[in-house]
Scaffold this motif. Structure first.
Motif, mmCIF file in Angstrom:
data_model
loop_
_atom_site.group_PDB
_atom_site.id
_atom_site.type_symbol
_atom_site.label_atom_id
_atom_site.label_comp_id
_atom_site.label_asym_id
_atom_site.label_seq_id
_atom_site.Cartn_x
_atom_site.Cartn_y
_atom_site.Cartn_z
ATOM 1 N N VAL A 130 0.846 -1.199 0.000
ATOM 2 C CA VAL A 130 0.000 0.000 0.000
ATOM 3 C C VAL A 130 0.881 1.249 0.000
ATOM 4 O O VAL A 130 0.623 2.203 -0.739
ATOM 5 N N ASN A 131 1.928 1.249 0.803
ATOM 6 C CA ASN A 131 2.854 2.380 0.850
ATOM 7 C C ASN A 131 3.508 2.605 -0.515
ATOM 8 O O ASN A 131 3.643 3.740 -0.979
ATOM 9 N N LYS A 132 3.909 1.514 -1.153
ATOM 10 C CA LYS A 132 4.546 1.609 -2.468
ATOM 11 C C LYS A 132 3.596 2.230 -3.502
ATOM 12 O O LYS A 132 3.994 3.096 -4.282
ATOM 13 N N VAL A 133 2.330 1.807 -3.471
ATOM 14 C CA VAL A 133 1.339 2.349 -4.405
ATOM 15 C C VAL A 133 1.141 3.839 -4.155
ATOM 16 O O VAL A 133 1.055 4.636 -5.101
ATOM 17 N N GLN A 134 1.099 4.240 -2.880
ATOM 18 C CA GLN A 134 0.916 5.657 -2.569
ATOM 19 C C GLN A 134 2.126 6.494 -2.976
ATOM 20 O O GLN A 134 1.970 7.608 -3.484
ATOM 21 N N LEU A 135 3.327 5.968 -2.758
ATOM 22 C CA LEU A 135 4.533 6.707 -3.171
ATOM 23 C C LEU A 135 4.605 6.852 -4.684
ATOM 24 O O LEU A 135 4.968 7.917 -5.198
ATOM 25 N N THR A 136 4.243 5.794 -5.397
ATOM 26 C CA THR A 136 4.236 5.852 -6.859
ATOM 27 C C THR A 136 3.245 6.903 -7.347
ATOM 28 O O THR A 136 3.538 7.682 -8.257
ATOM 29 N N SER A 137 2.061 6.925 -6.729
ATOM 30 C CA SER A 137 1.047 7.910 -7.095
ATOM 31 C C SER A 137 1.544 9.331 -6.834
ATOM 32 O O SER A 137 1.366 10.227 -7.663
ATOM 33 N N GLN A 138 2.191 9.523 -5.692
ATOM 34 C CA GLN A 138 2.718 10.846 -5.363
ATOM 35 C C GLN A 138 3.794 11.272 -6.361
ATOM 36 O O GLN A 138 3.819 12.419 -6.811
ATOM 37 N N GLN A 139 4.674 10.352 -6.736
ATOM 38 C CA GLN A 139 5.731 10.675 -7.687
ATOM 39 C C GLN A 139 5.152 11.024 -9.056
ATOM 40 O O GLN A 139 5.619 11.963 -9.704
ATOM 41 N N LEU A 140 4.128 10.286 -9.490
ATOM 42 C CA LEU A 140 3.499 10.602 -10.771
ATOM 43 C C LEU A 140 2.854 11.983 -10.723
ATOM 44 O O LEU A 140 2.943 12.755 -11.686
ATOM 45 N N GLY A 141 2.199 12.297 -9.609
ATOM 46 C CA GLY A 141 1.577 13.617 -9.455
ATOM 47 C C GLY A 141 2.606 14.737 -9.508
ATOM 48 O O GLY A 141 2.381 15.777 -10.141
ATOM 49 N N GLU A 142 3.738 14.515 -8.849
ATOM 50 C CA GLU A 142 4.798 15.532 -8.867
ATOM 51 C C GLU A 142 5.375 15.707 -10.269
ATOM 52 O O GLU A 142 5.635 16.828 -10.707
ATOM 53 N N LYS A 143 5.584 14.603 -10.978
ATOM 54 C CA LYS A 143 6.105 14.688 -12.348
ATOM 55 C C LYS A 143 5.143 15.442 -13.249
ATOM 56 O O LYS A 143 5.554 16.265 -14.068
ATOM 57 N N PHE A 144 3.837 15.148 -13.089
ATOM 58 C CA PHE A 144 2.841 15.841 -13.912
ATOM 59 C C PHE A 144 2.817 17.330 -13.587
ATOM 60 O O PHE A 144 2.743 18.168 -14.489
ATOM 61 N N ALA A 145 2.910 17.664 -12.299
ATOM 62 C CA ALA A 145 2.882 19.067 -11.884
ATOM 63 C C ALA A 145 4.106 19.826 -12.390
ATOM 64 O O ALA A 145 4.028 21.027 -12.663
ATOM 65 N N LEU A 146 5.229 19.116 -12.541
ATOM 66 C CA LEU A 146 6.446 19.769 -13.037
ATOM 67 C C LEU A 146 6.480 19.861 -14.562
ATOM 68 O O LEU A 146 7.420 20.411 -15.125
ATOM 69 N N GLY A 147 5.456 19.295 -15.222
ATOM 70 C CA GLY A 147 5.357 19.441 -16.668
ATOM 71 C C GLY A 147 5.990 18.320 -17.476
ATOM 72 O O GLY A 147 6.280 18.502 -18.660
ATOM 73 N N ASP A 148 6.218 17.174 -16.884
ATOM 74 C CA ASP A 148 6.783 16.034 -17.615
ATOM 75 C C ASP A 148 5.753 15.539 -18.621
ATOM 76 O O ASP A 148 4.655 15.131 -18.257
ATOM 77 N N ASP A 149 6.092 15.603 -19.951
ATOM 78 C CA ASP A 149 5.120 15.206 -20.961
ATOM 79 C C ASP A 149 5.002 13.687 -21.098
ATOM 80 O O ASP A 149 4.169 13.199 -21.841
ATOM 81 N N LYS A 150 5.799 12.905 -20.386
ATOM 82 C CA LYS A 150 5.670 11.446 -20.415
ATOM 83 C C LYS A 150 4.551 10.959 -19.504
ATOM 84 O O LYS A 150 4.118 9.825 -19.612
#
Length: 115
Positions: free
Chosen positions: A56-76
């Motif tokens: 569960v922790n791993k899934v939440q960390l992955t979600s947080q990292q994806l959110g941060e990447k999207f917020a920083l403008g990563d087009d991937k």
């Protein structure tokens, strides 16, 4: 099947996830079974629970990292990927909370039993 407000299919799914995680842990630990110990190994509840919480922790960390990447403008990373990962993290967390609540209720029921 839904009984008294409890969806047993969700509980069955969580138990299956706990068993799968425990099997992964056993396979990853390099435990070799000898011919003498062909009997199935006992599953330690604490290890299975810890492995499930780690997942569960791993899934939440992955979600947080994806959110941060999207917020920083990563087009991937697309918005739909971020939203799906956030929903997965939310569902896994809510399931964990429900399991915790059931464990606490069972503990209280056992403690209130008359001997």
């Amino acid at each position: 099947m839904k009984m008294a407000g409890i969806d047993s299919s969700r509980i069955d799914a969580m138990v299956a996830q706990l068993k799968a995680t425990a099997a992964k842990m056993e396979a990853g630990s390099g435990i070799n079974r000898t011919e003498e110990s062909d009997a199935p190994k006992r599953l330690d509840f604490a290890d299975a629970l810890k492995a499930s919480l780690d997942q569960v922790n791993k899934v939440q960390l992955t979600s947080q990292q994806l959110g941060e990447k999207f917020a920083l403008g990563d087009d991937k990373v697309s918005l739909s990927d971020v939203m799906i990962s956030m929903q997965k993290a939310n569902i896994s967390f809510q399931t964990t909370v429900q399991v915790r609540n059931k464990l606490i209720t069972a503990y209280h029921d056992i403690m209130n039993m008359q001997i």
